[in-house]
Scaffold this motif. Structure first.
Motif: not given
Length: 129
Positions: A90-91, A94, A97-98
Motif C-alpha cells: 500500500e505504501s 501510494s 501514484k505520487s
C-alpha cells in the motif's frame, strides 16, 4: 513367599520397568511385522503391555503438543509477513501514484516551456523579418 507367587501368577508379574525401558521395548516391538503386537502379547503381561502403550501414548502426545506449538508459531509468522507485505504494498502504491503525479506535472511544465519557447521563436522571427 508362596502367597507372593500366587498373587503374581493370577495378576501377572508387576511392571517394575522404567519408562525408558518401556519406550525401548515399544520401539523394538514396533519394528516387527504388524507392529509386533503378536510377539508383545506372547512375551509381556497385560500390565507390561499397558505400560509400553502408555509410554508410547505419552510420547505421541508430547510430539503432538510440540507440533501444535510449531504450527501456531508458523501461523503467527505468516500472518505478520502478510501484514507487512500489505502495508509495504500500500505504501508503494501510494508512492508510485505520487511519483506519477509529479512526473505528469513536470511533463506539463516542460511542454509549456517548449510551447512558450516556440512562441518566442516565432515572435522573434516575425519582428526580424
Amino acid at each position: 513367599l508362596e502367597d507372593d507367587n500366587a498373587a503374581e501368577s493370577v495378576n501377572g508379574p508387576k511392571n517394575n520397568a522404567a519408562p525408558s525401558m518401556n519406550k525401548a521395548m515399544g520401539k523394538m516391538f514396533s519394528i516387527l511385522p504388524g507392529g509386533g503386537e503378536h510377539v508383545m502379547n506372547q512375551m509381556l503381561t497385560p500390565q507390561q503391555r499397558q505400560a509400553v502403550v502408555m509410554e508410547q501414548l505419552k510420547e505421541a502426545e508430547t510430539k503432538e503438543a510440540k507440533a501444535a506449538e510449531g504450527a501456531a508459531a508458523a501461523k503467527s509468522v505468516k500472518e505478520q509477513a502478510i501484514a507487512t507485505y500489505i502495508t509495504e504494498a500500500e505504501s508503494s502504491i501510494s508512492n508510485n501514484k505520487s511519483d506519477e503525479r509529479r512526473t505528469w506535472e513536470l511533463m506539463q511544465e516542460s511542454l509549456m516551456c517548449a510551447v512558450d519557447a516556440v512562441d518566442r521563436f516565432r515572435h522573434g522571427q516575425v519582428t526580424v523579418a
